[in-house]
Write an enzyme that holds these catalytic residues in place. Structure first.
Site, PDB file in Angstrom:
ATOM      1  NE  ARG A   6      27.027  41.159  23.986  1.00  0.00           N
ATOM      2  CZ  ARG A   6      27.747  41.047  22.858  1.00  0.00           C
ATOM      3  NH1 ARG A   6      27.336  40.734  21.788  1.00  0.00           N
ATOM      4  NH2 ARG A   6      28.905  41.532  23.078  1.00  0.00           N
ATOM      5  NE  ARG A  10      26.458  45.710  24.604  1.00  0.00           N
ATOM      6  CZ  ARG A  10      27.259  45.109  25.366  1.00  0.00           C
ATOM      7  NH1 ARG A  10      28.237  44.421  24.487  1.00  0.00           N
ATOM      8  NH2 ARG A  10      27.354  44.760  26.521  1.00  0.00           N
ATOM      9  CG  ASP A 112       9.691  22.809  18.285  1.00  0.00           C
ATOM     10  OD1 ASP A 112      10.669  21.856  18.917  1.00  0.00           O
ATOM     11  OD2 ASP A 112       8.602  22.781  18.581  1.00  0.00           O
ATOM     12  NE  ARG A 156       4.403  22.990  20.422  1.00  0.00           N
ATOM     13  CZ  ARG A 156       4.617  23.788  21.264  1.00  0.00           C
ATOM     14  NH1 ARG A 156       3.969  24.060  22.295  1.00  0.00           N
ATOM     15  NH2 ARG A 156       5.258  24.947  20.879  1.00  0.00           N
ATOM     16  NE  ARG A 196      21.732  -3.609   9.516  1.00  0.00           N
ATOM     17  CZ  ARG A 196      20.390  -2.938  10.004  1.00  0.00           C
ATOM     18  NH1 ARG A 196      19.287  -3.531   9.354  1.00  0.00           N
ATOM     19  NH2 ARG A 196      20.527  -1.978  10.371  1.00  0.00           N
ATOM     20  CD  GLU A 207       7.988  17.342  23.114  1.00  0.00           C
ATOM     21  OE1 GLU A 207       7.878  17.136  24.297  1.00  0.00           O
ATOM     22  OE2 GLU A 207       8.334  18.521  22.739  1.00  0.00           O
ATOM     23  NE  ARG A 232      16.540  -1.445  31.459  1.00  0.00           N
ATOM     24  CZ  ARG A 232      17.649  -1.697  32.044  1.00  0.00           C
ATOM     25  NH1 ARG A 232      18.099  -0.336  32.746  1.00  0.00           N
ATOM     26  NH2 ARG A 232      18.080  -2.663  32.981  1.00  0.00           N
ATOM     27  NE  ARG A 241      11.918  25.099  26.249  1.00  0.00           N
ATOM     28  CZ  ARG A 241      10.629  25.460  26.082  1.00  0.00           C
ATOM     29  NH1 ARG A 241       9.951  25.303  25.075  1.00  0.00           N
ATOM     30  NH2 ARG A 241      10.177  25.751  27.306  1.00  0.00           N
TER      31      ARG A 241
HETATM   32  O1  F6P Z   1       8.080  24.799  20.601  1.00  0.00           O
HETATM   33  C1  F6P Z   1       9.325  24.586  21.445  1.00  0.00           C
HETATM   34  C2  F6P Z   1       9.183  23.666  22.314  1.00  0.00           C
HETATM   35  O2  F6P Z   1      10.307  23.401  23.070  1.00  0.00           O
HETATM   36  C3  F6P Z   1       8.629  22.190  21.990  1.00  0.00           C
HETATM   37  O3  F6P Z   1       9.783  21.448  21.309  1.00  0.00           O
HETATM   38  C4  F6P Z   1       7.802  21.453  23.055  1.00  0.00           C
HETATM   39  O4  F6P Z   1       7.109  20.579  22.906  1.00  0.00           O
HETATM   40  C5  F6P Z   1       7.468  22.723  23.598  1.00  0.00           C
HETATM   41  O5  F6P Z   1       8.185  23.990  23.345  1.00  0.00           O
HETATM   42  C6  F6P Z   1       7.433  22.787  25.320  1.00  0.00           C
HETATM   43  O6  F6P Z   1       6.757  23.855  25.799  1.00  0.00           O
HETATM   44  P1  F6P Z   1       6.396  23.972  27.203  1.00  0.00           P
HETATM   45  O7  F6P Z   1       7.860  24.142  27.897  1.00  0.00           O
HETATM   46  O8  F6P Z   1       5.446  25.307  27.162  1.00  0.00           O
HETATM   47  O9  F6P Z   1       5.679  22.915  27.805  1.00  0.00           O
END
Ligand code: F6P
Length: 308
Positions: A6, A10, A112, A156, A196, A207, A232, A241
């Site tokens: 946006r 603009r 990231d 990632r 503690r 991940e 768990r 995202r």
């Molecule tokens: O690079 C951003 C990111 O959201 C990472 O945190 C994640 O590992 C990756 O993209 C996931 O990518 P995709 O949606 O292509 O699997």
């Protein structure tokens, strides 16, 4: 990203430029998937996550032929400047495109936060807040039931999100790709929290860590009797995202988008627009492409210190 689209549209219209949105990332660039963007067509998009233009991880653009095709498509359509909103992969592609004589300006955008040239990138704050909310919610059950939980967040090759969520959410242990912790150390730190007198024990795991949720859970299952408690897990995945961007991200996208138009107007090319020390800056893509920003080990130590 929508706030940036946006703002770019603009600000460019203010310069009397015609603006086209490229649909589907670099695939769209190679195949001429361009559609005009107007002040009205970018209205009402700021509160939506993702990008109205769509995004693709393009294998073809990684080849020299793919990039030449994109450059030819742009030249044939008389497009004289390109703004690339994205993270490491996108900005590496932007650098390669700028090397073919196209005026290219990048906008730093990845959840990231591993892109050099910007202290913080578009999407980080929103993803951090989603992770933090999940953490707060998990702690309710963890405390009430005296359970140990693991929260896996995105990242990632970079533990920025995990570390920040760990610090702001009060994790007992943080597991990130940059600083390896083995499953036994994770178990020890969680057990130490109970010892503690804590009512809960929560690990935040990126991940991309060597021992991610899957591996840690498998280890804990195998050694449950000896470890003495169950672990768990909750994996946020792409939930992190999505959703409405925070005010910070909308403002960041807006400022960086305006910065991109200013950079184009000043004739800059092969640069990425970022925020450094609360100032909108440009950094040569040559210094950004193919590199990643590392996390501050002092913050990792702080997360550990605060977990007592
Ligand atoms: O690079 C951003 C990111 O959201 C990472 O945190 C994640 O590992 C990756 O993209 C996931 O990518 P995709 O949606 O292509 O699997």
């Amino acid at each position: 990203m929508n706030a940036a689209i946006r703002s770019i549209t603009r600000c460019a219209i203010e310069q009397d430029w015609s603006v086209y949105g490229v649909h589907g990332g670099y695939n769209g660039l190679m195949n001429g998937a361009f559609a005009p963007l107007t002040a009205r067509s970018v209205g009402g998009i700021m509160q939506r996550g993702g990008t109205m233009l769509g995004s693709v991880r393009s294998k073809e653009f990684m080849t020299e032929d793919g990039r030449k095709k994109a450059a030819e498509t742009l030249q044939n359509q008389n497009i004289t400047g390109v703004v690339v909103i994205g993270g490491n992969g996108s900005q590496t592609g932007a650098y390669a495109l700028s090397q073919l004589g196209i005026q290219v300006v990048g906008v730093a955008s990845t959840i990231d936060n591993d892109l050099t040239g910007s202290d913080i990138t578009i999407g980080v704050d929103t993803a951090m807040n989603i992770g933090l909310e999940a953490m707060d919610r998990l702690k309710t059950t963890a405390s009430s039931h005296h359970r140990a939980f693991l929260l896996e967040v995105m990242g990632r090759g970079c533990g920025y999100l995990a570390l920040m969520i760990g610090i702001t959410g009060g994790a007992e242990v943080v597991v990130i790709p940059e600083i390896e912790l083995n499953p036994e150390e994770v178990a020890q730190q969680l057990r130490a929290a109970y010892d503690r007198g804590k009512e809960h024990a929560v690990a935040v795991v990126a991940e991309g860590a060597k021992y991610n949720a899957e591996k840690l859970i498998a280890y804990f299952r195998e050694h449950e009797v000896r470890i003495g408690f169950e672990l768990r897990s909750t994996t946020l995945g792409h939930v992190q995202r999505g959703g409405a961007p925070t005010a910070f991200d909308r403002l960041l996208g807006t400022r960086l988008g305006a910065g991109a138009v200013e950079a184009l107007q000043q004739g800059k090319t092969g640069v990425v627009v970022g925020l450094q020390g609360n100032v909108v800056t440009t950094t040569p893509l040559e210094e950004v492409a193919g590199k990643t920003k590392s996390i501050d080990p002092k913050l990792f130590q702080l997360a550990h210190t605060l977990s007592i």
